[in-house]
Structures are given as C-alpha cells and as structure tokens.
Design a protein around this motif. Sequence first.
Motif, mmCIF file in Angstrom:
data_model
loop_
_atom_site.group_PDB
_atom_site.id
_atom_site.type_symbol
_atom_site.label_atom_id
_atom_site.label_comp_id
_atom_site.label_asym_id
_atom_site.label_seq_id
_atom_site.Cartn_x
_atom_site.Cartn_y
_atom_site.Cartn_z
ATOM 1 N N GLY A 100 0.803 -1.220 0.000
ATOM 2 C CA GLY A 100 0.000 0.000 0.000
ATOM 3 C C GLY A 100 0.837 1.272 0.000
ATOM 4 N N ILE A 101 2.057 1.172 -0.508
ATOM 5 C CA ILE A 101 2.932 2.337 -0.642
ATOM 6 C C ILE A 101 3.127 2.579 -2.132
ATOM 7 N N GLU A 102 2.713 3.751 -2.592
ATOM 8 C CA GLU A 102 2.827 4.107 -4.012
ATOM 9 C C GLU A 102 3.972 5.093 -4.216
ATOM 10 N N VAL A 103 4.729 4.884 -5.278
ATOM 11 C CA VAL A 103 5.747 5.842 -5.675
ATOM 12 C C VAL A 103 5.174 6.649 -6.836
ATOM 13 N N LEU A 104 5.020 7.946 -6.617
ATOM 14 C CA LEU A 104 4.527 8.848 -7.657
ATOM 15 C C LEU A 104 5.676 9.750 -8.080
ATOM 16 N N ALA A 105 6.167 9.535 -9.283
ATOM 17 C CA ALA A 105 7.225 10.387 -9.826
ATOM 18 C C ALA A 105 6.538 11.447 -10.680
ATOM 19 N N LEU A 106 6.442 12.666 -10.153
ATOM 20 C CA LEU A 106 5.764 13.759 -10.854
ATOM 21 C C LEU A 106 6.780 14.539 -11.683
ATOM 22 N N SER A 107 6.666 14.387 -12.990
ATOM 23 C CA SER A 107 7.597 15.033 -13.911
ATOM 24 C C SER A 107 7.261 16.511 -14.079
#
Length: 193
Positions: A100-107
């Motif tokens: 339940g841990i999301e990695v969001l790489a916001l470009s």
Amino acid sequence: MQKFMRDRRAILSLAAGATLLAAGPMRQAAATGLQRLTEHPEAKALPEGLSFTDAEGRATGFEAFRGKALVVNFWATWCPPCVAEMPALDRLHAQVAREGIEVLALSNDRGGRAQVEPFYQRTNLRHMGIWLDPRGATGRALGVRVLPTTIIIDRRGLEVARLMGEAEWDQPPVVAAIRRLTRTPAAPETART
C-alpha cells in the motif's frame, strides 16, 4: 627496519579498518542519501486542491490515493540527479506497492507525456506510472525548490518527511525508513471507566 615498517603498515591498516567499521552506519547513510532525509516532528497537512495529471492527461490529486502511503518524487528528464535515481525509485515501487505504498514520480517536463514516456521506455522503468506536473504548480505549492525533491506522505495524507537531492531509494536502510515513516500511527488509548 623492514620488519618494523611492515608491522607498522599492518597496525595502520587494522586501525583504518576498525575506523571504517565504526563509521559503517554513517558511511551507509551517506552513500544512500538517507542523511538528507528530514523527518518532521509533527506531520504536516498538504495544501488543498493540489492536482497533477496522469499519462492520459486526466487531472487527479493526492486524495485519489487516500489510505495509501506515498513517496512523491519531483523530477525532470533534463535533471541529471533525477535521471540517476529513477531506476532506484522504480525498483522501490516494485518492492513496496503490495504494502500500500505508491511511488509517484511527478515530472516537471514541459513536454509532458511526449517527453516522459520515451524516457521511461529508454530506461526500462516498468513499475511506476507516468505522472505529470508540467507547470510545477503542485511542486511550488508544496515548497519544492530543487529537483529532485521527494516528499513522504503517510496513510493519513500528511507529509512526514522530505529529502532534497538524490537517494538510493531501493537500498535496505532507505526502504526501512519509508516503511517506518508511512505506517499508520496507533490511535491514542482512551482511559477506561
């Protein structure tokens, strides 16, 4: 004289080895970037109304991930340290997504998906989704001043830590810190009457 020099070198070598062993945790933190992780004494609420887009151009926000912990990385394809850490972020996502841990790489790339998708393909990033903040509005609202900057958000939707600069996100000490920071805090016990 030769025996004295050989014995002296052996003693110095042992002393240097002992120093390195004693400095192990510090050296490991420096190598992984963990020494730059700033944990907040009190979790911080995020500003309301933050939005970014998915690869299809649909607007979304952090509330869409309610109940999940987030590792939010602000990056760009033109930023060398950002590019260097992206494979580690992708491997981190593969390790922790089932928890339940999301990695969001916001470009922050102004070219959006057209610029980011070929980068993902070229670097074989397979686990993270494409998320876009091309105008940098979400980053600015969160006080991001340098790239890369990563914000750790717990399952309540509160910022609990921040790291400016690159890190080895898939290394065991860093993964352990993320797991510790993002677990749901226990509710305070109430007195029984």
